[in-house]
Scaffold this motif. Sequence first.
Motif, PDB file in Angstrom:
ATOM      1  N   LEU A   1      39.070  48.547  46.103  1.00 39.77           N
ATOM      2  CA  LEU A   1      39.226  49.880  45.514  1.00 39.77           C
ATOM      3  C   LEU A   1      39.079  49.844  44.000  1.00 39.77           C
ATOM      4  N   ALA A   2      39.586  48.795  43.370  1.00 41.01           N
ATOM      5  CA  ALA A   2      39.471  48.679  41.917  1.00 41.01           C
ATOM      6  C   ALA A   2      38.011  48.537  41.493  1.00 41.01           C
ATOM      7  N   LEU A   3      37.237  47.751  42.232  1.00 37.64           N
ATOM      8  CA  LEU A   3      35.820  47.607  41.929  1.00 37.64           C
ATOM      9  C   LEU A   3      35.084  48.926  42.127  1.00 37.64           C
TER      10      LEU A   3
ATOM     11  N   ILE B   1      46.346  47.479  38.328  1.00 36.47           N
ATOM     12  CA  ILE B   1      46.244  46.197  37.617  1.00 36.47           C
ATOM     13  C   ILE B   1      44.819  45.665  37.689  1.00 36.47           C
ATOM     14  N   PHE B   2      44.233  45.700  38.879  1.00 34.88           N
ATOM     15  CA  PHE B   2      42.861  45.217  39.032  1.00 34.88           C
ATOM     16  C   PHE B   2      41.865  46.100  38.287  1.00 34.88           C
TER      17      PHE B   2
ATOM     18  N   LYS C   1      31.978  37.981  38.633  1.00 36.85           N
ATOM     19  CA  LYS C   1      33.134  38.868  38.587  1.00 36.85           C
ATOM     20  C   LYS C   1      34.400  38.199  39.130  1.00 36.85           C
ATOM     21  N   LEU C   2      34.280  37.564  40.283  1.00 42.09           N
ATOM     22  CA  LEU C   2      35.469  36.967  40.903  1.00 42.09           C
ATOM     23  C   LEU C   2      36.112  35.883  40.033  1.00 42.09           C
ATOM     24  N   PRO C   3      35.335  34.948  39.459  1.00 46.81           N
ATOM     25  CA  PRO C   3      35.967  33.965  38.558  1.00 46.81           C
ATOM     26  C   PRO C   3      36.632  34.609  37.346  1.00 46.81           C
ATOM     27  N   LEU C   4      36.002  35.667  36.811  1.00 46.62           N
ATOM     28  CA  LEU C   4      36.598  36.339  35.663  1.00 46.62           C
ATOM     29  C   LEU C   4      37.875  37.082  36.031  1.00 46.62           C
TER      30      LEU C   4
END
Length: 299
Positions: free
Chosen positions: A95-97, A180-181, A211-214
């Motif tokens: 949802l945040a993405l 938060i995300f 994106k995921l690592p960041l």
Amino acid sequence: MLGKQSKLARGEAVTGYLFILPQMLGFIILVLVPLVMVFVYSFESRNLLFGNMGFTGLDNYQTLVEDDLFFITLKNTIVFSLGVVPLNLVLSLALALYLGANASGAKVVRSVIFLPVITSGVAWAIVFKYLFQGGEAGPINYILSFIGIEGPNWLHEKGWAMFAVVISRVLKNLGMNVLIFMGAVMNLPQDVLEAGRIDGATKPVLFWKIKLPLLMPSILMVMIVTVIGSMRVFDTIKLMTDGGPEGSTMVLVYYIYHQAFRTFNIGYASAVAVVLFLIVLGLTIIQWSLRKRASYYEE
């Protein structure tokens, strides 16, 4: 001049201490002292009903090791957490993405998903107890009947009862994690993302490799908070299932309540509380120690 400065510094220090004094007193009286007393009571035999008390050493912990119901509640707690944490993280990140990409209806979606966070936990549990009623009296089963599915008696069948409380808890706390995300997503370095697009990275590659690592530091922080929250759930269990059916949704916090305020065995309840505290502390330390490996940033 130096004397005046020293006097002014002392005055500022006293003022600062006076400002934090109410909070510190509240923390000491309402948090620190009860926490210490739980450890003390775990080594004693205390019964509120009969008023007897006395030091028993490790007897409460020995009883705990031999208590089959304790291990059932421990298993239920693990099952509950394994249901809540991954589902909450996946949904909130997705949802945040979506919302971070300025999608259509983002403001409405943000408002709707945050409403459960500010809703009373008691009211939320009562509403979901009504939604998950068995038979056609329950709204969920009534809707399922339109597509030819006969819904189960959600809160009175072992497997479905745990499923119902997990869904209720996930939706209750989803909004906070989404916010938060969203903050993390909106602060992603756009130059890095644009460089990935120019190099021909597809959306899945862009997500998994960049994106995921960041986002991993935020994911780890949210995971720790969500795990702790899932380990100390009480209101949802109490109001929706009362630990049933047949103890299938009785988690450790509810078991502590049961031992302390139904059987009045404060000493044994304190021993269970200490074990729960150590479990949560251990999980937090493990997750926090893994942050450097999982994080994109090197410290």
